[in-house]
Design an enzyme around this catalytic site. Sequence first.
Site, PDB file in Angstrom:
ATOM      1  N   ASP A 127       0.805  -1.548   0.156  1.00  0.00           N
ATOM      2  CA  ASP A 127      -0.168  -0.142  -0.260  1.00  0.00           C
ATOM      3  C   ASP A 127       0.954   1.362   0.400  1.00  0.00           C
ATOM      4  OD1 ASP A 127      -2.117   1.622  -0.078  1.00  0.00           O
ATOM      5  OD2 ASP A 127      -3.427   0.852   1.703  1.00  0.00           O
TER       6      ASP A 127
HETATM    7  C1  BGC Z   1      -4.931   2.747  -0.287  1.00  0.00           C
HETATM    8  C2  BGC Z   1      -4.547   2.105  -1.385  1.00  0.00           C
HETATM    9  C3  BGC Z   1      -4.679   2.559  -2.459  1.00  0.00           C
HETATM   10  C4  BGC Z   1      -3.824   3.035  -2.661  1.00  0.00           C
HETATM   11  C5  BGC Z   1      -2.776   3.693  -4.157  1.00  0.00           C
HETATM   12  C6  BGC Z   1      -3.324   3.912  -0.876  1.00  0.00           C
HETATM   13  O1  BGC Z   1      -3.676   5.005   0.100  1.00  0.00           O
HETATM   14  O2  BGC Z   1      -4.751   2.789   1.408  1.00  0.00           O
HETATM   15  O3  BGC Z   1      -6.475   1.736  -1.108  1.00  0.00           O
HETATM   16  O4  BGC Z   1      -5.172   2.093  -3.493  1.00  0.00           O
HETATM   17  O5  BGC Z   1      -3.737   4.165  -2.102  1.00  0.00           O
HETATM   18  O6  BGC Z   1      -3.730   4.993  -4.188  1.00  0.00           O
END
Ligand code: BGC
Length: 738
Positions: A288
């Site tokens: 993440d």
């Molecule tokens: C989120 C994810 C997301 C990622 C990419 C993160 O802050 O938790 O769900 O896919 O950002 O944008």
Amino acid sequence: MSRKYEDRIQELLNKMTLQEKVGQLRQCGPSLVGAFEVSFEELLDMMFDGRITQEEFARLMGTAKQDFREDDLRDGRIGSYNGIGDAATANRLQKIAVTETRLGIPLLFGYDVIHGFRTVTPIPLAESCAWEPELWERTGRMAAEEATAAGVHMTFAPMVDVSKDARWGRISEGAGEDTLLAGLYGAAKVRGFQGDDLSAADSMAACVKHFAAYGAAEAGRDYNRVDMSMQRLWEEYLPPYKACIEAGARAIMPAFNDINGVPCSVNEWLLKEVLREKWGFDGMTVSDANAIAECVNHGVARDRAEAAALALEAGMDMDMTSEVYIENLEKLVTEGQVKEESLDRAVADILRIKFELGLFDHPYRTDEERQSRAMLKPKYRSLAREAAVKSMVLLKNDAASGEMLLPLDKSKKIAVFGELASSKSEMTGAWAIGAEGNDCVSLTEALEAEGILFTYTEGICNGKVDRGAIEENAANADVLLIAMGEHKEESGEAASRADISIPEVQMKLLEALAAFSKPVVVLLFNGRPLTLSRVHEKATAVLEAWHPGVEAGNALVDILYGKENPSGKLTATFPFASGQCPMYYAHMNTGRPGGKSKFTSKYLDTPLEPVYPFGYGLSYTSYEYRDLKIEKKEKAFLVSVYVKNVGSRAGEEIVQCYVQDKAAKRVRPVKLLKAFDKVRLEAGEEKQVCFTVPFEELGYYDWNMKYVVEDGEFVFYVGKNSSDCLNASVILERSERR
Ligand code: BGC
């Protein structure tokens, strides 16, 4: 594991320098540089804490340019980008990767396509209320067709984090509180996103997230710790991720949280033993955003270098934006602190997905022309409208002048209140980054288009109920419609709320309208369950519209005026008070189930029951259930019931089948959803609905983490929702279990 590309992967690995290998593991978002002297993150903080206004923020952003770090790309130091949703930029960068890097390895473009790309469909929590895997797959396919036209190769979806806590803002991004539904929802999305052939130009890889149990954050506070028993993890939280992998998902995103003390980003047990060894996953893992570096904050890594080493050795292939891999891995491998074979394995996972997507043969899967033709096609709008209609849940519909208030008669004079009724951009909901607010049809626009005469007042001005403005319009109308709920920023990531009630000023407006003693319809726009007892009391009818997407207004008019009959049912419990959270139907019994006596499990100040239970939703017609029967077939129970439409119009009923293991060696839920069916019934029509529930699915994990199916009594509950069911019990003999 498919061996199709392994020779080509090995061939490439043999040619790659250490730097090129580490480069493949790096995913960058374009960073913003502009006419501001602080970082983008600091600028965001400044807006959130009020040091600059939203307008000032928007003005500064308008001056910003995106930095794609093209020099790094040329040097083979970037393997993937996140957040690029336009074909021209994607192709320009891809051309650099393919023609100007030493080995010409194509880039992978990831993007958050959560509920539609440009044609925004209802938020996932809403869409799950349709209880219709076939619909979920079709909207997934539509999202893939648009997103791939804009250059996207992989979506960071579906999110299948079971969430039983309405305080958690990200409950909006998944299918609610139930494990079975979350798995079916996720698997349908995977099929829709990936299509039959991942290398087709309109297929995108699904990256299932957030592995694992992110939805169980303590106190519903986003990013908080997760602490739970292994049994609970295996029974309630892990199955949806597994269902997505079985449906063929090619990527998975470990979650921000820790599980029982080990952050998922560096959790070798989770990423190797469970994911790869037990489930046979051979796709790619991507962290993440910034999550690997955050292991330093978690306190499990001394510094960024140690975080990088731990994550790679645990099985994390790609580093999303934290940069700890690119900063440290070359050195760590050279010094022998990280095994080169761990690095090679991660690179192989990334190359494999690039091969599967066909990128080595067709690095440019789209162009600007295709993108310009692909968006918001009429057939997409009509699918978005269908999805929005099927997602809405009728929570209350009382009689007014002898008849049910809804559907409305077009001759009725209506007065509409509340800013959400005219808002376009709020209809997209959280996580709709490819969306353009103006694409959405608001309620007031749709009413106008339908030729309905109405007055409109926002009703709230400078944070106060604008009594002067509501007076005249309310006095002259037959029915008052009020739009209430949450703005899109109030759910989604980093949008947890300790109090999930409706803002007081909106309640004041509702109370002011209710004082006119005219029928009041409440339309709710929100991204999570809310505490609605006061709303329920004041309103004549309540329709939960969620954040419904681009066709919001049209879908609402379809339902309000009876062109469509509402059929959605809740996939998350609506508590009575915030303090009941987490509240969910499939709870374990206690030794002292709540009852009249003082010393039972309950609250002094709040009823034990929710306002609306899981599975609840009304229709413009009504249904009666009779003759629940349980028969035994070989290795399964055959559960059947008759359902009759006893009202005067056709409708669709979601028939739900729950089970309870009456006495087992471990406490079991009071009820657990095992099957459901959505049946269409004409007025007066009756159908027999049957479910097959294999004995094998009645088991649980015992003290030694062994899955067991016990003999003994099982109670089946079949009905309209989790608390309104017929029931019948049956004995499973020891000899029949397997
Ligand atoms: C989120 C994810 C997301 C990622 C990419 C993160 O802050 O938790 O769900 O896919 O950002 O944008």
